[in-house]
Write an enzyme that holds these catalytic residues in place. Structure first.
Site, short mmCIF file in Angstrom:
data_model
loop_
_atom_site.label_atom_id
_atom_site.label_comp_id
_atom_site.label_asym_id
_atom_site.label_seq_id
_atom_site.Cartn_x
_atom_site.Cartn_y
_atom_site.Cartn_z
N LYS A 1 0.85 -1.32 0.09
CA LYS A 1 0.03 0.07 0.00
C LYS A 1 0.85 1.20 0.12
CE LYS A 1 -3.38 2.84 0.56
NZ LYS A 1 -3.42 3.90 1.65
N HIS B 1 2.23 1.73 -3.33
CA HIS B 1 1.13 2.18 -4.11
C HIS B 1 0.95 3.81 -4.01
CE1 HIS B 1 -2.87 3.68 -4.10
NE2 HIS B 1 -3.26 2.91 -5.05
N ASN B 2 1.12 4.25 -2.82
CA ASN B 2 1.05 5.71 -2.61
C ASN B 2 2.33 6.32 -3.36
OD1 ASN B 2 -1.09 4.80 -1.08
ND2 ASN B 2 -0.94 6.36 0.50
#
Ligand code: NDP
Length: 476
Positions: free
Chosen positions: A182, A185-186
């Site tokens: 995650k 992803h950011n």
């Protein structure tokens, strides 16, 4: 009857996640430290499904069927630890705690290890898509023990976004793998946004177009390879007119980009792992520069420009060049991000399937894009792919745009438009394809001042030149 899942922490994210569970037919127990968020959820949305409102954590735990599945959606950091500490004495062996907040992955690793000793499963799960995603279907990246996914997985898959009927949720890997992915992803999101920003600035300065006209170009690009949520919303933002002044909204927004820290975490982790994520790093630093008001103010009238005039004879050709440069730089940013996931996967023994990550990012999340299908296909062709850039499809796509990429980066340098992400991505591309890098000279310098030794291209072993002696070479 008992609840199949519980959510504690009912601010915007937890509230919407709980509604999403209920709307998908699950009985969901809901709890919040201060009860009014729980009561207002049930008052306003109780008719959407089966909620069990719980005033105390004891009631909340008692309302759950076993193995209990508790989703924590509170502020990342100390609040998460506090909630875990209050829950643990109430839970039994085999129960599952899911932290769906934006935890930093080392915290998730620590929590998972501590709870494992107590016989509890801890699942750090990335959830992307913001408020709307939480309600309508987010991209979900759960880590933690594989065993917990057997009972938890089907529930999370049910509430996740779907693309072509495939859920945007899969078990990422053990302990902190979900929160790590995650985070990256950011980081990729930062790079994507910076690249779009650079493309916008080039079109604006080079063609003297209005934001709304550039919005039309982005809307057009959204019909091709670049089709994505971020390109789509870029068109919307550029076309927005300020209701107070009648000016384009983008012209009345202060040009300082904020950040909540996931870009910084990504870059910090990349430095630790030794993975060059230049696109993400430049994007993170570009936001920092935008907020360095003292330096910008001091420099504005002092630093000379010596720029060339724009000379664009073929407007359509220039727009296409910028599109190709954006696409190529974007492939680089993703290639780097996937390299970072691979490096962490090896470092921590996670065994992350990179193709599956691209698949679960196709819907629900901020970087959702058509292009992600191609990444999944690339890793399906070769699970050990050394770099996304060398996959035949991407190598071909990027090669086709290299000329355009070079024209755009050189024009930006000549006219003085800062394009750190475009330029560094091209430099990365050139570094990867170079036969020889000046690293040989750097290694010579290191040997000179620090006797750090070097290897030779034509002989086995490690060598040192006696720089302060007769400059003969010795084997180290
Ligand atoms: P907040 O991050 O604003 O957190 C507020 C919630 O945390 C409230 O329910 C609050 O309870 C609770 N809380 C705070 N401290 C404690 C404590 N010590 N003990 C118990 N509960 C506590 O809520 P959001 O909904 O914005 O975000 C939740 C999580 O999701 C965060 O980790 C955030 O980073 C992440 N997030 C993710 C997004 C995404 O797109 N994936 C977008 C936004 C957030 P009370 O009402 O009693 O104060």
């Amino acid at each position: 009857s008992l609840a199949q899942i519980g959510v504690t922490g009912l601010a915007v994210m937890g509230r919407n996640l709980a509604r999403n569970f209920a709307r998908n037919g699950f009985t969901v127990a809901v709890h919040n430290r201060s009860p009014q968020k729980m009561t207002s959820l049930i008052e306003e949305h109780g008719d959407e499904g089966d909620f069990i409102g719980c005033e105390s954590l004891e009631d909340f735990v008692a309302a759950l069927e076993r193995p209990r599945k508790v989703v924590i959606m509170v502020q990342a950091g100390k609040a998460t630890d506090a909630v875990i500490d209050s829950l643990v004495p109430l839970l039994d062996q085999g129960d599952i705690i899911v932290d769906a907040g934006n935890a930093h992955f080392p915290d998730t690793r620590r929590r998972e290890a501590a709870l494992k000793e107590k016989g509890l499963h801890f699942v750090g799960s990335g959830v992307s898509g913001g408020e709307e995603g939480a309600l309508l279907g987010p991209s979900i990246m759960p880590g933690g023990p594989a065993e917990s996914y057997e009972t938890l997985g089907p529930i999370l898959e049910k509430i996740s976004a779907k693309v072509d009927g495939v859920p945007c949720c899969t078990h990422v890997g053990p302990d902190g793998a979900g929160h790590f992915v995650k985070m990256v992803h950011n980081g990729i999101e930062y790079a994507d946004m910076q690249l779009i920003g650079e493309a916008y600035q080039l079109l604006r300065d080079g063609l003297d177009l209005s934001p709304s006209e550039i919005g039309d170009i982005f809307a057009d690009w959204n019909k091709g390879d670049l089709e994505s949520f971020l390109i789509e919303i870029t068109a919307e933002v550029l076309k927005q007119v300020d209701s107070r002044t009648g000016k384009p909204l983008v012209d009345v927004i202060v040009d300082q980009a904020g950040q909540k820290g996931t870009g910084r975490w990504t870059v910090q982790s990349a430095l630790d792992l030794g993975v060059p994520v230049t696109g993400i790093a430049e994007a993170t630093f570009a936001r920092a520069i935008s907020s360095q008001l003292a330096q910008r103010e001091a420099a504005r009238d002092v630093l000379s420009a010596s720029t060339s005039e724009w000379h664009i004879h073929n407007r359509e050709g220039f727009i296409e060049d910028v599109r190709l440069a954006l696409y190529a730089s974007k492939v680089v940013a993703y290639a780097q991000g996937f390299d970072q996931i691979q490096a962490a996967s090896e470092e921590y023994g996670w065994n992350v399937d990179r193709g599956a990550m691209a698949r679960i990012w196709r819907g629900g999340c901020i970087i959702r894009a058509r292009f992600l299908n191609r990444i999944t296909e690339a890793y399906e062709r070769d699970g050990e792919l050394a770099s996304l850039l060398v996959d035949p499809y991407f190598a071909n796509e990027v090669s086709a745009g290299v000329g355009a990429w070079r024209r755009v980066v050189s024009m930006a340098a000549l006219t003085g438009v800062p394009t750190p992400a475009f330029s560094s991505s091209l430099a990365y591309y050139d570094a990867l394809r170079s036969d020889r890098l000046p690293a040989a000279l750097i290694q010579g310098q290191r040997d000179f001042f620090g006797a750090h030794t070097y290897k030779r291209v034509d002989a086995e072993g490690t060598f040192h030149t006696l720089w302060s002696g007769d400059r003969s070479e010795v084997e180290a």
